[in-house]
Design a protein around this motif. Structure first.
Motif, short mmCIF file in Angstrom:
data_model
loop_
_atom_site.label_atom_id
_atom_site.label_comp_id
_atom_site.label_asym_id
_atom_site.label_seq_id
_atom_site.Cartn_x
_atom_site.Cartn_y
_atom_site.Cartn_z
N LEU A 49 -2.32 -2.74 -11.23
CA LEU A 49 -1.20 -2.83 -10.29
C LEU A 49 0.10 -3.13 -11.02
N LEU A 50 0.05 -4.05 -11.99
CA LEU A 50 1.25 -4.43 -12.72
C LEU A 50 1.77 -3.28 -13.59
N ASP A 51 0.84 -2.55 -14.22
CA ASP A 51 1.25 -1.37 -15.01
C ASP A 51 1.90 -0.32 -14.12
N ALA A 52 1.31 -0.10 -12.95
CA ALA A 52 1.87 0.88 -12.01
C ALA A 52 3.24 0.44 -11.53
N ALA A 53 3.38 -0.84 -11.19
CA ALA A 53 4.67 -1.36 -10.73
C ALA A 53 5.72 -1.23 -11.82
N ALA A 54 5.34 -1.56 -13.08
CA ALA A 54 6.29 -1.45 -14.19
C ALA A 54 6.76 0.00 -14.35
N ALA A 55 5.84 0.95 -14.26
CA ALA A 55 6.20 2.37 -14.40
C ALA A 55 7.14 2.81 -13.28
N PRO A 82 9.99 1.49 -3.23
CA PRO A 82 9.06 1.22 -2.13
C PRO A 82 7.67 0.82 -2.65
N VAL A 83 7.08 -0.15 -1.99
CA VAL A 83 5.74 -0.62 -2.37
C VAL A 83 4.73 0.52 -2.25
N ARG A 84 4.93 1.43 -1.31
CA ARG A 84 3.99 2.54 -1.15
C ARG A 84 3.95 3.42 -2.42
N ASP A 85 5.10 3.52 -3.13
CA ASP A 85 5.13 4.30 -4.38
C ASP A 85 4.28 3.62 -5.45
N ILE A 86 4.36 2.30 -5.50
CA ILE A 86 3.56 1.54 -6.47
C ILE A 86 2.08 1.67 -6.13
N GLY A 89 -3.23 3.88 -7.20
CA GLY A 89 -4.42 4.40 -6.53
C GLY A 89 -5.06 3.41 -5.58
N VAL A 90 -4.21 2.57 -4.95
CA VAL A 90 -4.72 1.57 -4.00
C VAL A 90 -3.89 1.64 -2.72
N GLY A 91 -4.34 0.91 -1.72
CA GLY A 91 -3.58 0.82 -0.49
C GLY A 91 -2.46 -0.20 -0.62
N VAL A 92 -1.46 -0.08 0.24
CA VAL A 92 -0.33 -1.02 0.24
C VAL A 92 -0.82 -2.44 0.47
#
Length: 198
Positions: free
Chosen positions: A23-29, A39-43, A48-51
């Motif tokens: 999750l943290l890697d995805a948020a950083a990207a 938007p949190v939905r983009d993260i 590959g998870v739900g909001v």
């Protein structure tokens, strides 16, 4: 029975840690591409998870931003000794580490505005950043200076501050911060001594 219960619990904690890191890697990207207000939905899509999964781990955006910041600092700090041990030269290790540091600084796009909030969690981030990264940069600089590759009078804080200043405005497509940082690191090289003609 207690032993087997403990054994069963350990993999779950390891899985939870891996999931949080994903999750943290995805948020950083996403922060790199869209800033910390993405938007949190983009993260969630990137991870590959739900909001709901993101909100379960990080109830507020501030929680997520702080966690990403700390995760990036830790990754940058841990990379320094590894690069020093595996790179061809200490100067090469320093250059690779500075590239990671630049990535980290770009990830912080938009963080300055968020830091103006009253969230208490933001108060200690700058100190944490310096406490973790200045010693790593010092180690890399000292190794490169000891090998004779670079001048020895540069302090880690000065270099990190200079790199940070070069990264200001990095979101402007006409400005290539990474190129300027590479020139800065190349410029640290010690000139070879003049060889006299005999």
């Amino acid at each position: 029975m207690n032993d087997s219960d403990e054994g069963a619990a350990r993999p779950k904690r390891a899985d939870a840690r891996r999931n949080e890191e994903t999750l943290l890697d995805a948020a950083a990207a996403i922060f790199v591409m869209s800033g910390v207000e993405a938007p949190v939905r983009d993260i969630a899509a990137k991870a590959g998870v739900g909001v709901g999964t993101i909100y379960r781990h990080f109830p507020t955006r501030a929680d997520l931003i702080i966690a990403v910041y700390r995760h990036q600092v830790e990754a940058c700090a841990e990379a320094g000794p590894v690069l020093l041990a595996t790179s061809a030269t200490p100067h090469a290790a320093l250059g690779q580490w500075i590239n990671l540091f630049v990535d980290f600084l770009v990830t912080k796009h938009g963080l300055a505005a968020v830091l103006q909030s009253d969230n208490a969690g933001f108060d200690t981030l700058h100190t944490y950043f310096l406490d973790r990264l200045v010693p790593v940069c010092t180690q890399l600089l000292d190794a490169a200076a000891a090998s004779g590759e670079i001048r020895s009078d540069l302090k880690a804080f000065e270099l990190m501050r200079g790199v940070g200043n070069l990264c200001i405005g990095a979101e402007d497509p006409r400005y290539d911060a990474r190129r300027l940082v590479e020139l800065l690191i190349a410029g640290l090289r010690q000139a070879p001594p003049d060889v006299g003609i005999t």
